[in-house]
Enzyme design. Sequence first.
Site, PDB file in Angstrom:
ATOM      1  N   GLU A  72      22.866 -24.764   2.158  1.00  0.00           N
ATOM      2  CA  GLU A  72      22.416 -26.015   1.535  1.00  0.00           C
ATOM      3  C   GLU A  72      22.448 -25.328   0.383  1.00  0.00           C
ATOM      4  OE1 GLU A  72      20.203 -28.896   4.686  1.00  0.00           O
ATOM      5  OE2 GLU A  72      20.556 -29.737   1.957  1.00  0.00           O
ATOM      6  N   LYS A 119      19.570 -34.869  -4.385  1.00  0.00           N
ATOM      7  CA  LYS A 119      18.628 -33.961  -3.503  1.00  0.00           C
ATOM      8  C   LYS A 119      17.567 -32.980  -4.321  1.00  0.00           C
ATOM      9  CE  LYS A 119      17.399 -32.077   1.279  1.00  0.00           C
ATOM     10  NZ  LYS A 119      19.177 -31.385   2.598  1.00  0.00           N
ATOM     11  N   CYS A 134      16.501 -35.858   3.904  1.00  0.00           N
ATOM     12  CA  CYS A 134      15.656 -35.170   4.450  1.00  0.00           C
ATOM     13  C   CYS A 134      14.753 -34.224   4.098  1.00  0.00           C
ATOM     14  CB  CYS A 134      17.297 -34.400   4.902  1.00  0.00           C
ATOM     15  SG  CYS A 134      16.924 -33.223   6.296  1.00  0.00           S
ATOM     16  N   ASN A 146      23.550 -32.702  -3.015  1.00  0.00           N
ATOM     17  CA  ASN A 146      23.602 -33.768  -2.156  1.00  0.00           C
ATOM     18  C   ASN A 146      22.617 -35.063  -2.849  1.00  0.00           C
ATOM     19  OD1 ASN A 146      22.869 -34.569   0.418  1.00  0.00           O
ATOM     20  ND2 ASN A 146      22.100 -32.861   1.512  1.00  0.00           N
ATOM     21  N   GLU A 171      22.187 -38.771   5.603  1.00  0.00           N
ATOM     22  CA  GLU A 171      22.753 -37.879   4.928  1.00  0.00           C
ATOM     23  C   GLU A 171      24.215 -37.928   4.791  1.00  0.00           C
ATOM     24  OE1 GLU A 171      20.153 -34.611   5.677  1.00  0.00           O
ATOM     25  OE2 GLU A 171      20.545 -33.389   3.680  1.00  0.00           O
ATOM     26  N   ASN A 203      20.496 -34.460   8.468  1.00  0.00           N
ATOM     27  CA  ASN A 203      20.569 -34.128   9.429  1.00  0.00           C
ATOM     28  C   ASN A 203      19.616 -32.845   9.955  1.00  0.00           C
ATOM     29  OD1 ASN A 203      24.133 -34.207   8.386  1.00  0.00           O
ATOM     30  ND2 ASN A 203      23.230 -36.185   7.979  1.00  0.00           N
TER      31      ASN A 203
END
Length: 312
Positions: free
Chosen positions: A148, A129, A174, A112, A47, A199
């Site tokens: 995020e 994502k 993730c 993302n 990621e 991550n």
Amino acid sequence: MTREITVAAAQLGPIQRTDSRESAVARMIHLLREASRNGVELVVFPELALTTFFPRWFVENISEADHWYETEMPSSVTQPIFDVARELKIGFCLGYAEITAPDTNGVRHRFNTQILVDREGKIVGKYHKVHIPGHEHHEPDRPFQHAERYYFEPGPEGFDVWKAFGGRFGMMICNDRRWPESYRLMGLKGVEMILCGYNTPIHYVPDPSQDILQGFHNSLVMQSGAYQNGTWVVGVAKAGLEEGVELLGQSCIVAPSGQIVAQALTADDELVIARCDLDWCKRYKETLFDFDKYRRPEVYGPITSQRGAILD
Ligand code: ING
């Protein structure tokens, strides 16, 4: 004739704030060449593989973060990854921060993102994502931010499966790996290998008691997701001490049985390689997890109709 594919989880060590994209690209190209020497056909990068994990800082004016995002893929900086991979006849999966061109309302969307590129260098799949963790507003008391939900919109498309490399491949990023829905939605499309970059800070600010369990939880969710959906799972970390924050490594390749067949030994740039027989998926999809035979969607309604738990 088995449908075997040699896959590598290309774990990256830390990318510091001042590290250029060019330096990250050079590290990835080095891993592509090592992969080629080992007969690898598909390389999976983490990621946000081009930059440091920038949601660990909060900026009041989000346009000050624009430089962390890619406006085009490939760009002149990332084109060398595509060129070398195509030269080596290796497919790859790459995670990065994406900012779109203005839509019809003039809005630029921030995702993302992860792409799947075939062995001819063609982008065959793109994923945004779905499960965005962390927080949306500045939390100054935290030792580091995990903002995020400020920097990325949740992907609106959900999960998909692409026919490539002789099989059915899916992607997640993730936090997605912690939600069984992620695997099941791809399982219901017959996925045979799920590619997942991550991550993951080891220190979990809302509940530090989980810190010591990060490695266990990482393996737990991918092993269970693989087994319960009869699919391979490739989990790939950006690892190590990145801007003072320790990121979990333990990149791994998980078989449809749920067994970890290969795992990273370091928290740095490292290739984790396995030869994966996609036909092994049948051992679970056609027995224990024959969805059409055993699932009971008529009683599963709350799974899609409810968001939170209802304590009646
Ligand atoms: N990171 C983390 C993850 O889901 C997190 C967020 C960290 C959740 C630690 C729980 C514990 O792995 C991303 N980028 O989703």
